[in-house]
Scaffold this active site. Structure first.
Site, short mmCIF file in Angstrom:
data_model
loop_
_atom_site.label_atom_id
_atom_site.label_comp_id
_atom_site.label_asym_id
_atom_site.label_seq_id
_atom_site.Cartn_x
_atom_site.Cartn_y
_atom_site.Cartn_z
N LEU A 191 -6.03 6.24 -3.77
CA LEU A 191 -4.58 5.96 -3.75
C LEU A 191 -4.16 4.91 -4.77
O LEU A 191 -3.02 4.93 -5.23
CB LEU A 191 -4.17 5.50 -2.35
CG LEU A 191 -2.69 5.18 -2.17
CD1 LEU A 191 -1.85 6.45 -2.26
CD2 LEU A 191 -2.45 4.48 -0.84
N TYR A 192 -5.04 4.00 -5.14
CA TYR A 192 -4.64 2.89 -5.99
C TYR A 192 -4.16 3.41 -7.34
O TYR A 192 -4.93 3.98 -8.12
CB TYR A 192 -5.79 1.91 -6.19
CG TYR A 192 -6.28 1.23 -4.93
CD1 TYR A 192 -5.52 1.25 -3.76
CD2 TYR A 192 -7.49 0.56 -4.91
CE1 TYR A 192 -5.97 0.62 -2.60
CE2 TYR A 192 -7.95 -0.08 -3.76
CZ TYR A 192 -7.19 -0.04 -2.61
OH TYR A 192 -7.63 -0.65 -1.47
#
Length: 349
Positions: free
Chosen positions: A60-61
């Site tokens: 997700l980052y």
């Protein structure tokens, strides 16, 4: 650098880990505080030069950009067999599209391959579930994770913030079915957020689970005086940060932060070193995740390893703490709203 074993495994890790959420193309993540590749690479290299071999990221980052930047830097600056890479799965990578997130077998098998491509490696050392997924049977998730390990795509498994009863249930199912077991728990813990001491940390200690600590400096609040709480770029702009500013605990936070400053001044070290050294007193803590934006922050984290706090210093730091609500790891939106509603004055924060 003095390396330690990660929990009950034979894996050697540095007692400081680099949290790579800070590194990612700004237009894919956090435009104010994310560092692009050019700015990130010197920091990753400096961490390696300091002996840090533990690096944490997530799909997700910055929607995969963090994995890409970290993977290219580690390939250029390190031997793959020397470094320990962790990444995570759970959050929605294709918003609005079916099977874009969660912990179904389909999502896990898709996302582990995508993460490996972005990282430029054949395997990750620890593959973590980023949060609990109430929409997928736990057995389905755990069996799929076991298959990821058996396929050689991950060496170990880990989990991140959830309720202790959920983690205990998962460990039980893994043992009962002979599936690969979680060896790490990544949770929210620092001098201003100690609720994990009630259930999760004792569970991890009993089960031999190593903990990796996110937000070990409370978004920087523990590194500066109380009246400068919003001085840091991350603290001032991170949407999650407001959730740490509970009005009901402002007096307690101030007193704790004041004590951190007093201990730091007496020792001639930085506040960050004191806050990180306090975490290391707990034997279940393997490593704090340091989202360093500067060389100095990496150096301070490494220097904290030489700070040994005495019992009286620890008592001073811990005494002002008051119980508080901590929903940072809650994954269910409805449950999060119920907890917020129970916090006196939360709407006014």
């Amino acid at each position: 650098m003095r390396y330690i074993k990660l929990g009950r495994t034979g894996l050697d890790v540095s007692p400081i880990a680099i949290g790579a959420m800070t590194y990612g193309t700004p237009d894919r993540g956090h435009p104010v505080w994310s560092l692009d590749e050019e700015a990130s690479r010197p920091l990753i290299k400096h961490a390696l030069d300091a002996g840090i071999n533990f690096f944490d990221t997530a799909n997700l980052y910055s929607y995969g950009s963090s994995e890409e930047i970290l993977g290219r830097a580690l390939k250029d600056f390190a031997d793959r067999d020397d470094v320990v890479i962790t990444t995570k799965v759970r959050n929605d990578m294709r918003p609005g599209r079916p099977n874009g997130g969660g912990l179904s077998r389909k999502a896990i098998m898709t996302e582990i391959d995508a993460s490996l491509r972005r990282l430029g490696t054949d395997y990750v050392d620890v593959y973590m579930i980023h949060r609990f997924d109430t929409g997928t049977p736990l057995e389905e998730t755990l069996e799929a994770l076991n298959d990821v390990v058996r396929a050689g795509k991950a060496r170990y498994l880990g989990a991140s913030s959830m309720h202790a009863w959920q983690f205990a249930k998962a460990l039980h199912l893994q043992e009962r079915n002979g599936w690969a077991r979680f060896v790490t728990m990544q949770d929210h813990y620092n001098l201003l957020a100690r609720e994990e001491e009630r259930e999760m940390l004792p569970l991890c200690a009993d089960e031999g689970i190593a903990t990796m600590i996110w937000s070990p400096l409370a978004r920087g609040r523990l590194t500066r005086p109380f009246d400068q709480a919003n001085a840091g770029v991350r603290a001032a702009t991170d949407g999650w940060y407001a959730d740490l500013l509970y009005q009901a605990n402002a007096d307690s936070d101030r007193r704790i932060i004041d004590e951190v400053g007093a201990v730091a001044e007496a020792r001639g070290v930085s506040r960050a070193q004191v806050a990180l050294a306090w975490l290391r007193r707990n034997p279940v803590v393997a490593a704090p995740l340091v989202g360093a934006r500067t060389i100095q922050q990496i150096d301070e984290a490494v220097a904290s390893l030489d700070v040994e706090l005495g019992d009286e210093e620890a008592r001073r730091l811990e005494a002002p703490y008051t119980p508080r609500h901590d929903f940072q790891g809650v994954s269910d939106p409805a449950e999060m709203e119920r907890i917020k509603a129970a916090i006196p004055g939360y709407a006014n924060v």
